[in-house]
Design an enzyme around this catalytic site. Structure first.
Site, PDB file in Angstrom:
ATOM      1  N   HIS A  19       0.894  -1.388  -0.033  1.00  0.00           N
ATOM      2  CA  HIS A  19      -0.133  -0.047  -0.082  1.00  0.00           C
ATOM      3  C   HIS A  19       1.036   1.243   0.007  1.00  0.00           C
ATOM      4  O   HIS A  19       1.476   1.582   1.140  1.00  0.00           O
ATOM      5  CB  HIS A  19      -0.865  -0.134   1.454  1.00  0.00           C
ATOM      6  CG  HIS A  19      -1.667   1.154   1.475  1.00  0.00           C
ATOM      7  ND1 HIS A  19      -1.777   2.105   2.397  1.00  0.00           N
ATOM      8  CD2 HIS A  19      -2.856   1.609   0.859  1.00  0.00           C
ATOM      9  CE1 HIS A  19      -2.777   3.037   2.402  1.00  0.00           C
ATOM     10  NE2 HIS A  19      -3.284   2.722   1.119  1.00  0.00           N
ATOM     11  N   HIS A  61      -0.892  10.816  -2.463  1.00  0.00           N
ATOM     12  CA  HIS A  61      -2.408  10.466  -2.110  1.00  0.00           C
ATOM     13  C   HIS A  61      -3.470  11.519  -1.836  1.00  0.00           C
ATOM     14  O   HIS A  61      -4.151  11.683  -2.583  1.00  0.00           O
ATOM     15  CB  HIS A  61      -2.189   9.519  -1.043  1.00  0.00           C
ATOM     16  CG  HIS A  61      -3.704   9.030  -0.209  1.00  0.00           C
ATOM     17  ND1 HIS A  61      -4.387  10.028   0.674  1.00  0.00           N
ATOM     18  CD2 HIS A  61      -4.549   8.171  -0.879  1.00  0.00           C
ATOM     19  CE1 HIS A  61      -5.549   9.511   0.951  1.00  0.00           C
ATOM     20  NE2 HIS A  61      -5.735   8.273   0.163  1.00  0.00           N
TER      21      HIS A  61
END
Length: 259
Positions: A19, A61
């Site tokens: 991730h 992100h």
């Protein structure tokens, strides 16, 4: 573009997907994090792509740079040159001082051998912006190593218009009333929900599998949850600590061999 490898595991161990790279070991969504994931033995890394003010494609992100760099401001309001000057590592640890926000092309260039990328198209994108991502992947000859996904349904529809026959993935925070229908509507072959949602509704795994749809929960760092998801038969586990998950999988298989 095509599926990099079989996503339905059919009883095999879930894919280990790093991730934002190995984000427990290095600053998220940086080349340091991707290299840490590969060094730990993970083949798959996951990251987020979005455009800058001058339409460069960068891996970050958040909507803003404030949390993960020494700068301030919205990613899409800053030029690539401004983003490239920011320190994206010192916030994590002083040893990563000077780490930069990478461009998508930097990561694509390193998808050699068995390395694979689960790429989230982050937030709203115009048709032209979605097309630019597809073009960058094709220019890098990486189409067979990249799998595209998004939370944003309009983005997935734009992606489907560009790649009408290619598999894509649907990310969700909340499992819908009919996830199979949601996937079929978009042509999605993976359904990737929050781990808490899968544990709340474990029947969704078999429901998706009966329809030929893979499921890869995010992001999962607890060994008890690894065990629960593995027992349910999920196809991938998205984790901040791929090395620990791989070691757990190895230990589990060794235990089975011994017995």
């Amino acid at each position: 573009m095509s599926v990099p490898e079989p996503l339905l595991r059919d009883g095999a161990a879930p894919l280990v997907i790093a991730h934002r790279g190995a984000s427990a070991a290095a600053p998220e969504n940086t080349m340091a994090a991707f290299h840490a994931a590969w060094a730990a033995g993970a083949c798959w890394v996951e990251t987020d792509v979005q455009p800058t003010a001058d339409d460069a494609l960068v891996l970050i992100h958040d909507d803003a740079v404030d949390r993960t760099t020494d700068g301030t401001g919205l990613v899409r309001a800053l030029a690539r040159s401004a983003l490239a000057a920011l320190d994206a590592g010192a916030w994590f640890d002083v040893s990563f001082t000077g780490t930069r926000i990478p461009a998508l092309q930097e990561l694509l260039a390193e998808l050699t051998g068995g390395r694979r990328l689960l790429l989230e198209i982050k937030g709203e994108h115009t048709a032209e912006q979605v097309a630019a991502i597809v073009a960058a992947i094709r220019a890098a000859n990486a189409a067979d190593r990249v799998f595209l996904q998004s939370f944003d349904v309009p983005v997935l529809r734009r992606l489907r218009a560009i790649l009408p026959e290619e598999p894509i993935g649907l990310l969700v925070e909340i499992i819908g009333d009919d996830p199979v229908a949601d996937c079929h509507d978009l042509g999605a072959v993976t359904y990737n929900p929050d781990v808490a949602e899968v544990l709340r509704r474990p029947d969704v795994v078999a429901e998706l599998h009966r329809a030929g749809i893979a499921i890869q929960p995010w992001f999962v760092n607890d060994p008890d949850q690894w065990a629960a998801l593995t027992k349910l038969g999920v196809d991938g586990i998205i984790t901040d600590d791929p090395g620990a998950l791989l070691a757990w999988q190895s230990g589990r298989m060794a235990g089975r061999t011994e017995t």
